[in-house]
Design an enzyme around this catalytic site. Structure first.
Site, PDB file in Angstrom:
ATOM      1  CG  ASP A   1      -0.594  -6.094  -8.643  1.00 36.77           C
ATOM      2  OD1 ASP A   1      -0.601  -5.278  -7.694  1.00 36.77           O
ATOM      3  OD2 ASP A   1       0.258  -6.990  -8.765  1.00 36.77           O
TER       4      ASP A   1
ATOM      5  CG  HIS B   1      -3.051  -6.317  18.607  1.00 37.58           C
ATOM      6  ND1 HIS B   1      -2.095  -7.273  18.369  1.00 37.58           N
ATOM      7  CD2 HIS B   1      -2.429  -5.126  18.588  1.00 37.58           C
ATOM      8  CE1 HIS B   1      -0.935  -6.672  18.197  1.00 37.58           C
ATOM      9  NE2 HIS B   1      -1.099  -5.378  18.327  1.00 37.58           N
TER      10      HIS B   1
ATOM     11  CD  GLU C   1      -0.518  -9.574 -11.931  1.00 36.77           C
ATOM     12  OE1 GLU C   1      -1.063  -9.354 -10.836  1.00 36.77           O
ATOM     13  OE2 GLU C   1       0.385 -10.421 -12.076  1.00 36.77           O
TER      14      GLU C   1
ATOM     15  CB  CYS D   1      -7.199 -15.330  -9.157  1.00 37.84           C
ATOM     16  SG  CYS D   1      -5.762 -14.497  -9.813  1.00 37.84           S
TER      17      CYS D   1
END
Lengths: 591, 94
Positions: free
Chosen positions: A460, A193, A436, A507
């Protein structure tokens, strides 16, 4: 008196440098007395004391909430949650009945309530953070009951660097943030947090120092480097001088880079690299454009499907994609088709309970199982292309030619249906795939003949090729983007793509790490697509590079045996070619 | 059944990314407490009171969970409708 200089190393979670006085907050555990109550009056009194403490904590929480600034609205609603927890029957009624029936004192009873709550939440691994909130409410109540000093933060008088063991969200919410120059915490990490708050407010923060709150004293002079995770206690004159200059230069550096962000990224020897943004929501277009994105290299479409009880219609999807294409034109927009597993779509499909969902019925495989859904989306995307001609369609997780032909067959049906109803669409829309899956890499030459572009999804690809689940802490260290196997795969895919005359993009997260620029340029990528915040720095490094030199580097890199060796060579190159970038950021770079 | 008592139930999907975490559970409990009817949330074979924030949290509803909101009492339909609209607007989150 001469103070001794020493350093602590933690994890930098929010960039920037702060120089200032430490304010140390110690929050030891509450000591719990164990005794039983002897009379009905004593029991009644203890119950009243407990009720009064609950009321006081409630008032405190309300007071904190009232004092919050608007940008912390999320935390305001967390405080509401805390107030409800206080009055929840498990905590409130539960503790009172322990006092009444077992004649325990309030603190003892409350500590039993706490362990009971912990027991209930135990074994819910994924939801461990949910218990954290309850723990912190009970902690507050215990402090109130034990009569200890509780509103410690109100003691911060001047702008200081806050040093403490840990900060709960409710602590963070009542901090006088305008007085906090930086955070130094013993525990925590990039996703905690406090790290999120620090980043959103641009406050430097270092976490996981393990011992800062023990070794640092209030009033010590500190230098906090939120990039490298370094904390210097009682720095020398030279240290201070050095960091003041560093701070100034970093600010200037980032400002200059931002100014040039919207210009194209062309290498010194004239090679243009298209730098694009990965986004998920329409609103993110603004950030993408502000950071100088040449286009949208990856638009994730899952969102439009999942936040509802029914399937979206073609028209709904079309309206969303249309706005996207219009806002980004003339820049290109690559829309990726649905990339989810059946578990995420349980509103319409019974869950499959797959033992290994990463290798299961997901992404394009799921769409092939439900061609009617796929066709709705295909038609919406095809139609969007008719507006400004800047839309491309991309399919994820393609693993073989047979599968790809099955996709194309459905695509043809979608086109025919649009044709039949005379609905305008882009008949020449470029159709590409994400590379991927390792099998797609191995047959990149075959796939290249049947698609219009490649975009490599490294997240991936690395996971599948190295057989590493990055979320699994036991093996996460083996997730190496610079593993020779990965670089060979990238090399092969780019080469085969270019042989077939199609463009090749990257990407994955790798594209957004500026230090990888020399390797990605040298491999020959035509486009890089990344989180919008990384674009200015990546474009800047591309402009300072020569493609020729990067190609020579990659030749050398491909001869290396280990990720470690490659990393060494890369760091050397970055240091030599981009001394400023290296200087400011090398300490925060992890492969 | 008493005059005016209703029994209503309806199925919803948890569609915000973080699932039912503390702030969301607070919204549900806060709203449920405003109704006279008993209000429950069921996931799988577990049913908890929608008026207890801790009970809701123990239900561990992640992203994509399917739950049944049910209510019994004089304002049961209103309660299920109100809770339903919270689910539908994703508790104001993404």
């Amino acid at each position: 008196m001469e103070e001794i200089t020493f350093r602590l190393k933690g994890v930098g979670v929010s960039q920037g440098i702060a120089i200032g006085k430490a304010f140390v907050v110690q929050k030891g555990p509450v000591s719990i007395p164990y005794y039983t109550l002897w009379s009905d009056e004593a029991i009644e009194e203890e119950c009243q004391r407990f009720e009064e403490a609950v009321r006081l904590v409630e008032e405190d929480l309300f007071g904190i909430k009232e004092g919050l600034k608007n940008d912390l609205r999320q935390y305001a609603s967390l405080l509401d949650a805390y107030r409800l927890m206080l009055r929840d029957r498990l905590i409130y009624d539960g503790t009172l009945s322990l006092i009444r029936e077992k004649q325990l004192n309030a603190l003892w009873a409350l500590s039993l309530t706490l362990s009971k709550a912990r027991e209930i939440f135990d074994g819910q691994d994924r939801f461990a953070d949910r218990f954290y909130d309850i723990g912190s409410v009970i902690d507050r109540l215990m402090r109130k009951l034990s009569g200890g000093q509780e509103d410690i933060f109100s003691l911060i008088r001047e702008r200081s660097i806050l040093v403490t063991h840990d900060l709960s969200p409710s602590d963070a919410a009542q901090l006088p943030l305008e007085k906090v120059m930086a955070f130094v915490l013993d525990i925590g990490g990039k996703t905690s947090h406090t790290a999120i708050i620090a980043r959103s407010l641009n406050i430097p923060a270092v976490m996981a120092t393990e011992q800062a709150s023990k070794k640092i004293q209030t009033g010590d002079l500190l230098i906090v480097d939120g990039t490298s995770g370094q904390v210097i206690i009682n720095p020398s004159e030279e240290d201070i001088q050095h960091y003041i200059e560093l701070q100034l230069r970093l600010d200037t550096y980032l400002r200059d880079i931002a100014r040039e962000a919207s210009l194209p990224a062309v290498t010194r020897d004239g090679f243009r690299v298209v730098v694009e943004a990965n986004i998920e929501l329409l609103e993110e277009i603004v950030t993408a454009k502000d950071n100088g994105a040449d286009g949208i290299g990856l638009f994730r479409t899952e969102f439009g499907f999942m936040n509802r009880d029914d399937l979206p219609t073609e028209e709904e999807l079309y309206q969303e994609y249309k706005q996207l294409a219009e806002l980004m034109a003339p820049g290109e927009v690559i829309i990726r088709t649905l990339d989810v597993g059946s578990d995420k779509l349980s509103a319409w499909f019974p869950p499959l309970h797959e033992p290994n969902p990463a290798l299961g019925l997901r992404s394009v495989r799921f769409c092939l199982r439900h061609p009617e859904i796929m066709k709705i989306q295909m038609k919406a995307i095809l139609r969007t292309g008719a507006i400004a001609g800047n839309v491309k369609m991309m399919f994820p997780l393609i693993s073989g030619i047979g599968e790809w032909r099955a996709v194309k067959k459905i695509l043809r049906e979608a086109q025919e249906e649009l044709w039949r109803f005379r609905i305008p669409f882009d008949e020449n829309m470029p159709i590409g795939i994400m590379v991927e899956v390792p099998s797609a890499v191995a047959i990149a030459d075959l796939l290249a003949r049947e698609v219009d572009f490649f975009s490599i999804g490294t997240n991936d690809l690395i996971q599948y090729a190295l057989a590493i689940d990055r979320q699994n802490e036991h093996v996460a260290h083996l997730f190496e983007a610079l593993h020779p196997a990965i670089l060979r795969m990238l090399h092969f895919v780019v080469r085969e793509g270019h042989r077939a005359g199609i463009s090749v993009s990257l990407c994955g997260e790798m594209a957004g790490e500026p230090f990888y620029v020399p390797i990605l340029l040298g491999l020959g990528f035509d486009k890089l697509s990344m989180n919008p915040q990384s674009i200015p720095r990546v474009k800047n490094l591309i402009r300072r590079s020569s493609k020729d030199q990067c190609e020579a580097l990659v030749k050398e890199v491909l001869r290396k045996d280990t990720a470690e060796d490659i990393r060494g060579l890369l760091m050397e190159t970055v240091e030599k070619q981009f001394p400023e970038e290296y200087h400011f950021f090398h300490s925060g770079f992890v492969v | 059944m008493d005059n005016g008592d209703q029994k209503v139930e309806k199925e919803f999907l948890v569609t915000n990314r973080q699932g039912i975490h503390a702030r969301v559970a607070a919204q549900i409990a806060d709203l449920a407490q405003r109704f006279k009817s008993d209000v429950w949330i069921t996931k799988g074979n577990r049913r908890v009171s929608a008026k207890s924030i801790l009970d809701l949290l123990t239900l561990a509803c992640g992203y994509g969970s399917k739950v049944i909101v049910s209510a019994e009492g004089c304002d049961a339909k209103a309660a299920v409708d109100a809770l339903g609209s919270l689910f539908k607007k994703r508790f104001g989150e993404s």
